[in-house]
Design a protein around this motif. Structure first.
Motif, mmCIF file in Angstrom:
data_model
loop_
_atom_site.group_PDB
_atom_site.id
_atom_site.type_symbol
_atom_site.label_atom_id
_atom_site.label_comp_id
_atom_site.label_asym_id
_atom_site.label_seq_id
_atom_site.Cartn_x
_atom_site.Cartn_y
_atom_site.Cartn_z
ATOM 1 N N GLU A 115 0.848 -1.196 0.000
ATOM 2 C CA GLU A 115 0.000 0.000 0.000
ATOM 3 C C GLU A 115 0.883 1.245 0.000
ATOM 4 N N ILE A 116 0.546 2.205 -0.853
ATOM 5 C CA ILE A 116 1.289 3.469 -0.936
ATOM 6 C C ILE A 116 0.386 4.592 -0.453
ATOM 7 N N LEU A 117 0.854 5.335 0.538
ATOM 8 C CA LEU A 117 0.153 6.514 1.037
ATOM 9 C C LEU A 117 0.893 7.759 0.537
ATOM 10 N N ASN A 121 0.965 7.586 -4.497
ATOM 11 C CA ASN A 121 -0.017 6.542 -4.818
ATOM 12 C C ASN A 121 -0.612 6.725 -6.211
ATOM 13 N N GLN A 122 -0.359 7.876 -6.830
ATOM 14 C CA GLN A 122 -0.789 8.100 -8.209
ATOM 15 C C GLN A 122 0.406 8.253 -9.147
ATOM 16 N N PHE A 126 6.005 4.483 -9.441
ATOM 17 C CA PHE A 126 5.846 3.577 -8.293
ATOM 18 C C PHE A 126 4.923 2.415 -8.643
ATOM 19 N N LEU A 127 3.858 2.705 -9.390
ATOM 20 C CA LEU A 127 2.946 1.636 -9.789
ATOM 21 C C LEU A 127 3.665 0.631 -10.692
ATOM 22 N N ALA A 128 4.535 1.135 -11.581
ATOM 23 C CA ALA A 128 5.300 0.240 -12.459
ATOM 24 C C ALA A 128 6.305 -0.579 -11.659
ATOM 25 N N SER A 189 4.808 8.049 1.202
ATOM 26 C CA SER A 189 5.743 8.875 0.438
ATOM 27 C C SER A 189 5.732 10.330 0.868
ATOM 28 N N GLY A 190 4.639 10.773 1.480
ATOM 29 C CA GLY A 190 4.514 12.201 1.746
ATOM 30 C C GLY A 190 4.331 12.958 0.444
#
Length: 591
Positions: A115-117, A121-122, A126-128, A189-190
């Motif tokens: 999970e990315i906060l 997260n968009q 990071f998704l790749a 990630s902030g």
């Protein structure tokens, strides 16, 4: 002295005896019940290779250490139920460990939560990263791959400006009985920071120019690649003896990161003295004086004197940055060159204005206007010409491997024009094209191909200034012939230069030991007043020695065409046909 030699011999004997008596340690790792794959075996080797028993009495403790390290090596790859049988012994002053292993069933990822906060997260990067990771549900668990995924998150955060990113949760639960792993990763990630203003370690007149060379804009999302490009551009500008550019994390403000620029300016004047030798020019010397920084706009001045037996020159160039001093600038250049080679004697003065631009295709374009005043003698023909020569040039160089590349190519095209309508003594057009390619196969095998083409359109060769005429021969093309010794002759057997030129060469070299290559080559070419006429060919072999300033090349070239040769020292009227031979020597980059 005798006592010293005796002690030295005694110490040497003791060291040899000690070396002979030092026991070796051997490991024999094999599969138990054929259940040990190569990855597991290699990892066991890596874990246990540094474990050495202290004495024959320590075999038991050595065995315990080996069992522990073998388990750790297998667990790192996801094998938590291995069977390990280790036998240790001390035989003939050597330690022996027989390691038999059945790795057992692999541990599978039965539960995976990533999970990315925060703003990441968009973020598509990071998704790749998650999608491309080898840490996936129902796949074999590997501690190395798990740690690599975590490290990749941290590295990507710094690359893309998430400077306050942190792991909120990073847990792995292993059920050794069921051979299952449950992973839970929560990454915060902030916010992503944006480029701020430049901060300097010291006041400098260069600050406006440094700001104009930025590869990013203020308030643009931060990316370390943009900062690396900026750092490289400043280093290549040659204004500074030292440069360092980095994000100033001590002065973060809201979502802005200022960029720290630490510079060390060069001295106001620099002088370089150098020299060299080649078979084209013989001994050469050079003095170069540079003022790297004249004003706040980044103007600079360079002057150079070169001296050789057949050529002497002076040049001075004033550089004016337009957008940046590397890829978009103008130069004003003064020059003088005196040449005395074969049947050519020239004395030329020139003034040139040129605009340099790096195109999006990575080609460098130069648009120039040159004014020349040339006094020359070619054979028995004397000329005094004044020409105004506009033109354009395109060049591109690609390299891998630095000064001694293993891959690369260089392309260069120049077009020049002269016309009496704008004040030139000559009506002419000239084109020169050169293409050179270097490719390597497994480093040891290297191929170099070169093609040169030139053409001059003029009423006759007599209407072309001597310095613009085409000559062949030398280290760069037909190596069996002297430098600029190939061209058409007049009725009195004096070289007069050519209107058309074609040169082709192919070279293969083999690295037989580090930094040394043996080469073989073939050259062919023509310089004439009619296209593709009177081709000459040579072939030969040579040696290449790789040095920090480029390869040193020695070639032995043999001409295949017999040439009519006059020997004035013996009998000027005695003409003989001989095959040319020449030893070619040069130092410097191959492209």
């Amino acid at each position: 002295m005798k006592l010293f030699l005796f002690i030295l011999c005694l110490l040497s004997s003791i060291m040899v005896m000690a070396k002979e008596q030092l026991p070796s340690t051997n490991f024999d790792i094999s599969a138990l019940n054929e259940q040990l794959n190569d990855d597991a075996k290699n990892n066991i080797k890596l874990y246990i290779k540094g474990i050495i028993p202290g004495s024959p009495s320590a075999l038991k403790s050595w065995k315990i250490q080996l069992v522990t390290k073998t388990k750790q090596a297998l667990q790192a790859l996801g094998y938590y139920q291995p069977t390990i049988i280790i036998t240790t012994e001390y035989v003939d002053h050597d330690y022996q460990a027989i390691v038999k292993v059945a790795q057992g069933p692999s541990t599978v990822i039965s539960q995976l939560v990533i999970e990315i906060l925060g703003e990441a997260n968009q973020d598509p990067e990071f998704l790749a990263l998650i999608q491309q990771s080898s840490v996936q549900l129902n796949q074999q668990f590997n501690h190395g791959e798990y740690d690599s995924l975590k490290s990749s998150f941290s590295e990507l955060s710094l690359t893309r400006g998430y400077f306050k990113a942190q792991w909120q949760t990073a847990k792995v639960n292993i059920d050794a009985q069921l051979n299952q792993a449950q992973i839970r990763l929560i990454f915060n990630s902030g916010q992503r920071y944006r480029f701020g203003q430049l901060m300097f370690n010291q006041p400098s007149e260069a600050q406006p120019l440094i700001d104009s060379m930025k590869t990013f804009t203020t308030d643009q999302p931060y990316h370390s690649d943009l900062l690396a490009q900026y750092n490289l551009a400043l280093a290549q500008s040659q204004y500074f003896s030292g440069i360092a550019v980095f994000p100033n994390l001590q002065h973060l403000n809201k979502n802005i990161v200022p960029i720290q620029v630490n510079i060390t300016e060069k001295s106001a004047n620099s002088v370089e003295v150098g020299g060299g030798i080649s078979s084209n020019y013989g001994l050469r010397s050079r003095i170069k004086w540079t003022k790297p920084w004249l004003n706040q706009y980044g103007h600079s001045l360079t002057s150079e004197i070169k001296l050789a037996k057949i050529e002497r020159s002076f040049s001075a160039s004033y550089k004016i940055p337009i957008e940046d001093p590397i890829n978009n600038y103008a130069t004003i250049a003064l020059g003088w060159i005196n040449t005395d080679n074969n049947d050519t004697l020239t004395n030329k003065y020139s003034l040139q204005l040129q605009r340099h631009t790096l195109l999006n295709s990575k080609w460098k374009r130069g648009v120039f206007l040159r004014i020349e005043r040339e006094s020359s003698r070619q054979g028995n023909n004397r000329l005094l010409t004044t020409n105004i020569i506009p033109g354009v040039s395109f060049a591109r160089t690609q390299l891998k491997g630095g000064v001694n590349p293993y891959w690369g190519d260089r392309q260069a095209l120049t077009l020049e024009f002269g016309h009496q309508g704008w004040g030139s003594d000559s009506n002419l057009a000239k084109i020169k094209f050169r293409s050179k390619w270097l490719r390597s196969v497994e480093i040891k095998h290297q191929f170099i191909a070169n093609a040169d083409f030139g053409a001059i359109w003029a009423k006759s060769i007599d209407n072309v200034p001597v310095s613009m005429r085409l000559f062949g021969g030398g280290d760069e093309n037909l190596r069996a012939y002297g430098y600029n010794a190939i061209a058409p002759y007049d009725a009195e057997d004096n070289l007069i230069g050519g209107l058309y030129q074609t040169n082709l060469s192919l070279e293969y070299s083999y690295m037989f030991i580090d930094n040394w290559r043996i080469a073989t080559f073939i050259d062919t070419g023509s310089t004439a007043n009619h296209f593709a006429k009177s081709f000459k060919t040579d072939l030969g072999f040579g040696i290449r020695w790789t040095t920090p300033v480029g390869p040193v090349r020695i070639d032995f070239a043999f001409g295949l065409n017999k040439e009519l040769v006059r020997d004035p020292k013996r009998d000027p009227n005695n003409l003989q046909y001989k095959r040319p031979f020449r030893v070619s020597f040069s130092i410097g980059p191959q492209l």
